[in-house]
Design a protein around this motif. Structure first.
Motif, short mmCIF file in Angstrom:
data_model
loop_
_atom_site.label_atom_id
_atom_site.label_comp_id
_atom_site.label_asym_id
_atom_site.label_seq_id
_atom_site.Cartn_x
_atom_site.Cartn_y
_atom_site.Cartn_z
N SER B 253 40.93 40.47 39.42
CA SER B 253 40.17 40.95 38.26
C SER B 253 39.39 42.21 38.62
CB SER B 253 39.18 39.89 37.77
OG SER B 253 39.85 38.74 37.34
N ALA B 254 39.10 42.36 39.91
CA ALA B 254 38.38 43.55 40.35
C ALA B 254 39.11 44.82 39.93
CB ALA B 254 38.21 43.54 41.87
N ILE B 255 40.44 44.75 39.87
CA ILE B 255 41.20 45.97 39.56
C ILE B 255 40.88 46.47 38.14
CG2 ILE B 255 43.53 46.95 39.32
CD1 ILE B 255 44.36 44.96 41.61
N PRO B 256 41.15 45.69 37.08
CA PRO B 256 40.79 46.22 35.75
C PRO B 256 39.28 46.39 35.56
CG PRO B 256 41.63 43.95 35.60
CD PRO B 256 41.89 44.41 36.99
N ILE B 267 42.67 50.52 44.90
CA ILE B 267 43.77 50.13 45.78
C ILE B 267 43.61 48.64 46.10
CG2 ILE B 267 44.88 50.61 48.02
CD1 ILE B 267 44.72 53.07 46.09
N SER B 268 44.71 47.92 46.24
CA SER B 268 44.63 46.50 46.60
C SER B 268 45.20 46.27 47.99
CB SER B 268 45.41 45.67 45.57
OG SER B 268 45.46 44.31 45.97
N ASP B 269 44.58 45.37 48.72
CA ASP B 269 45.02 45.04 50.08
C ASP B 269 45.41 43.56 50.12
OD1 ASP B 269 45.24 44.27 52.72
OD2 ASP B 269 43.39 45.24 53.39
N PRO B 270 46.67 43.25 49.81
CA PRO B 270 47.07 41.85 49.78
C PRO B 270 47.23 41.25 51.18
CG PRO B 270 48.96 43.24 49.26
CD PRO B 270 47.76 44.15 49.40
N SER B 271 47.23 42.07 52.21
CA SER B 271 47.40 41.54 53.57
C SER B 271 46.11 40.87 54.04
CB SER B 271 47.80 42.66 54.54
OG SER B 271 48.95 43.34 54.07
N HIS B 272 45.01 41.64 54.05
CA HIS B 272 43.73 41.03 54.43
C HIS B 272 43.24 40.09 53.33
CE1 HIS B 272 43.83 44.45 57.19
NE2 HIS B 272 43.15 43.66 57.99
N LYS B 285 52.77 42.25 44.14
CA LYS B 285 53.32 42.42 42.79
C LYS B 285 52.25 42.18 41.73
CE LYS B 285 58.05 41.11 44.03
NZ LYS B 285 59.05 40.03 43.94
N ALA B 286 51.46 41.13 41.95
CA ALA B 286 50.39 40.82 41.00
C ALA B 286 49.39 41.96 40.92
CB ALA B 286 49.70 39.52 41.39
N SER B 287 49.11 42.58 42.05
CA SER B 287 48.16 43.70 42.08
C SER B 287 48.66 44.85 41.22
CB SER B 287 47.97 44.20 43.52
OG SER B 287 47.45 43.19 44.35
N VAL B 288 49.94 45.17 41.37
CA VAL B 288 50.51 46.26 40.58
C VAL B 288 50.51 45.88 39.10
CG1 VAL B 288 52.60 47.63 40.16
CG2 VAL B 288 51.82 47.19 42.51
N ALA B 289 50.87 44.63 38.81
CA ALA B 289 50.88 44.19 37.41
C ALA B 289 49.48 44.24 36.81
CB ALA B 289 51.46 42.78 37.31
N ALA B 290 48.45 44.02 37.63
CA ALA B 290 47.07 44.08 37.14
C ALA B 290 46.60 45.51 36.97
CB ALA B 290 46.14 43.32 38.10
#
Lengths: 348, 348, 348, 348
Positions: B253-256, B267-272, B285-290
């Motif tokens: 939710s931070a993204i929108p 930018i999203s960091d799905p690794s950490h 994928k979810a990050s890009v979709a968001a």
């Protein structure tokens, strides 16, 4: 350490894991269960090996049995650490009281507050010369001048002094002027700062990060101890939770837990831990009842006009004095000595 | 700003509050309710005044109406910030992919990984030369040498580079070798570092502290912006919650939300953000979709033998490549351009 | 209540908002600032109106000024509620001690524990007949029979009794056998149960949900109070945080905060609040020092063989007795009366 | 399971532990390390034994190796559960869309919304007849009548229906009128309700408690499964964290994690998970991209005048329709089938 593999892990992967362990000269104990194979390691496991194993194919989980900190652990140092600063003892049965303003504002302000801290029975004068502020447009402290103002006030009134150091470059200048250096909650994992403090020659009060676990706090202390500085105090100052009525949630269980896990003194900060003046008194008493080795409390002669926003959590001098009178009665009931005065001459 | 007093507040205290406001040249709007008197302030309120009011007798609450950050706010900068680094655009409809190992280990390692990042369609090579480690006995990185290894690999393969800078003294050397400087989660409120980055001449990727609110992240960005550096990216990398199955809880939710509040790229960091390899792909994928403006992803040719513990969250090269093929299809559906290549010659 | 609109809100939207408010017969106070228009409402705002306004176009935020609970609030009931159960007073300066096993197991077990609670100076016998268990395969309690065993033990040894009620259908049978009904942490927002307890004719101890805010706890109490039952005790029993060393984080600030906001007695549960036997003693003392009106503590004659998993947090009888001896000394220092015995005959 | 003792545990205590394990007919594997003795148990460990061991003298820690849930675990049921309700398939590659108002308000309201849900391509009509409200003075729903209104609307428009059931007594009446029964976040650990749902004859959508771990959610599902009902869907609907800008923090990692741990379908609720209308669309897309098996979304024809406070998170019909058009394109890219229509006649 224990490595857990799943029952779907093929034998050759289990063999790979064992080979890696034995290559490091460690012994292996193997237990095969219905669902899982458990591989026990006997001997000293390096962090690198642990991490390597965690990442290997077929490994479901790696469980640490021994702690990652040693010098901070009571396992290897069963007696309480007692820090002695010119006669003021911190740790063990002694209760140390640190009081003062959030920020040093002027020579007159800090002198008057020092007089009041001493008169009420405190041993240490607190005060910030540099202030970490969450927004760039807030008051940032008076700087190095504040250090000399506070040192002078401490000398005059027979108090030790403690001040926050925020960056490695300022360690030397702070160590020159203050008896104790404080690491703030946002710097608990500022590893360069911790390393520098390991050789600073002054006792350090290390505040728990507002989202740090007990384990992370003790590992942060380990950084300072590993540098050669054995005079470290841990400080509980409130953690971040979903409750927003208080600025933080003061986690008093931290006091007995840290005292069980470690030999280092544990100080409580009910001022930042609650962020509300009316809660400082009950939480200070609760801290002592929970076994704290000391308190660090904000007090200000004119909190409504303090230069930082923290006046809202500062006690008035008469509240501070009344609290100390109550603690004087409370301390002996929970095995703490209230009286704890400076013997030798203050810092020259 | 609004000041709320209780109905038990005597009139003279209300008058004191009004006097303080008017002394600062601000207008006052007074509303008396059954239970509360509400005092509205019209005009620019300094943090010092806000804090002063909060502490005054009779004040029950002070409610900020306007945000404490200005330069980071979309209110004053409605268009998206688009950072252009030698033709690679970050922000707006562009999707930027940053990939690479947790830590630079050797020239061969970083060269091979750079080749793979480029081949899969990434634009930026990530890699740490200095590693913040929670325990003092862990691998701490290869140091300055790592910066030159990474710069060389980026040059050779036509990639921009990003690296973490942990302390103000290292800003200059990092800025010399890397195209983007990254502030890690533990340093989000290292204000000396933020100030230094305000004049470093390089775009900055600012990671959200693992317990920082959106407001605190935007205030931290404000420090850098206020120093004159307008090229700031915000990065969601997971927050600390009660759930311990994942290392952190990636808060998408931070993204929108951040894109609504601010014009800066997110930018999203799905690794950490997850700490588990098998979750990186779905959460990327979810990050890009968001609506993320980019991703920063750990990839390693031999994650099981990486020198840090973070191999456990690194993708294998074939996983990284497959993810990017999927994102290529996903991006246009959510209004993002996948293709985004380096135009000019890399850093000289 | 205050409605905040943004400066981009067109005048006709502001007019719509005002029309909605005035239609409800409330007065409007309008303040126009540079960035925002603030609309103050004077008069009683229904939740429905508040929610409607929050959703209207142009509304940026709605700030509640008054609390959503009334009967639980100290604003409308300045004196402490003191609950008198056959001579045992709960609230005000009285300290009440509730002790006993997690679960009633047998007549012999509960009889022996009741004898010990009484001998140490406790006033209330606790014990669960039905157990909420997070997994379906765990021990679920002995059921209604346990209620009669406990009532009998209370009668014999001159103790009041308290037991948890988990579902509305069991309220009547529990009220028949126990002096106080307890709502567990997972049921704090079981609104059917709360409503039923509003007319049960017995005092209720309402445990804070392990993720409930103070405000939510007080609203849950309001449900019971609104049903006509004014004998409600609030109970802090630990909240869920990122720290997992303790089962929960006992939030002792809740004690003075709830006592400031409400007139209801506040009880502390250091057993569930920590989940570790060695922390019960220090946290019990800390609770009293923070001003608690009572304690609820698990004690078992054979905790290592208790039928629930909670033996791990149960005190041994000698630990319970030693704790009460210490509390006897501690209580008067913080304004609490330790001695507080049952006058009249126990429940017939 | 593994029992860890410390090196200070005397041999007779270790022997006691072993005796207890062997008495239960289990095998013991012993590993002695420098600091700890580790005792591995081979065979099925009952919760009672586990708890007993945890409490024994000399035991430092007990580590579960196997999960406490079985029926919900993918270990014992590797294929996805696919629930088939009159031709609508939930689970596996199918994407199910549930839409509708927070609360049923009138026959006209629910009929019109049903028409719109169907027209946009949804399969299930959601709507609450009874509303759990945190304060006692809020709108509590229209009751049983709402169930018949919704059933009628579903029948007419060819939609399945889902409604929340809040207490065991209402399970039968809800099961009579609705195709799917929903357990709300505050009831996830209402064990009486879960048990009753185990025999209700209808599929159940189980919402994650807003502070429940994955493990607790799966154990709650186990209650329903153990009662004989195998048609359970898990639902991520946001957790409580320190961030208060959003009502909850929607934890999308829950989707792939729960799908890894369990074979049950995972549904995402971006409406309650964010509490803000403008975040529903990006988080719905992110949910599908993360692999969700379905979405449950609030939609209202007149959200600004809805009878509950949740209008603020309800989409307008045109937003709902646009979202579904986008999902239609997004679904195939992440391996989900969007089209998924009701075959047979709706509920008679």
């Amino acid at each position: 350490m224990i490595v857990i593999t799943s029952n779907q892990t093929p034998q050759d992967q289990v063999n790979d894991i064992i080979a890696v362990i034995e290559k490091e000269g460690l012994q292996v104990h193997l237990s095969r269960g219905a669902d899982h194979t458990v591989i026990g390691l006997v001997g000293g496991v390096t962090p690198k090996l642990a991490e390597h194993l965690r990442q290997m194919k077929g490994v479901e989980n790696v469980v640490k049995i021994t702690k990652s900190y040693k010098l901070a652990s009571r396992d290897f140092h069963p007696e309480d650490t007692i820090i002695d600063i010119r006669g003021v003892k911190i740790g063990g049965e002694n209760l140390v009281i640190m009081g003062g303003p959030c920020a040093v504002e002027s020579p007159e302000q800090i002198d008057e507050i020092a007089r009041l801290v001493k008169a009420s029975g405190g041993q240490v004068l607190r005060g910030g010369a540099f202030k970490p502020r969450t927004g760039p447009y807030s008051f940032q402290g008076v700087g190095v001048e504040g250090l000399t103002m506070m040192a002078e006030a401490g000398r005059k009134h027979g108090l030790l002094t403690i001040t926050e150091v925020m960056t490695p470059e300022y360690v030397d200048i702070c160590a020159e002027h203050a008896d104790i250096l404080q690491v703030g909650t946002r710097n608990m994992q500022n590893f360069d700062l911790l390393r520098k403090l390991g050789t600073c020659g002054r006792p350090v009060l290390l505040k728990r990060g507002f989202s740090a676990t007990y384990d992370e706090l003790l590992n942060a202390a380990e950084y300072i101890l590993a540098g050669g500085n054995r005079d470290v105090m841990l400080c509980e100052r409130g953690i971040r939770t979903f409750e927003t009525y208080t600025r933080n949630t003061l986690d008093l269980s931290a006091i007995p837990v840290l005292q069980n896990l470690s030999h280092l003194p544990v100080i409580s900060d009910p001022s930042h831990g609650t962020g509300r003046r009316e809660l400082v008194e009950p939480m200070a008493k609760a801290s002592v009842a929970a076994g704290a080795n000391g308190l660090i409390i904000e007090m200000h002669t004119d909190p409504d006009n303090s230069m930082t926003g923290d006046g809202v959590q500062s006690l008035f001098p008469e509240q501070f004095d009344k609290l100390l009178r109550d603690l004087e009665k409370l301390a002996p009931i929970v095995g703490r000595k209230f009286s704890n005065s400076l013997e030798a001459a203050p810092i020259a």
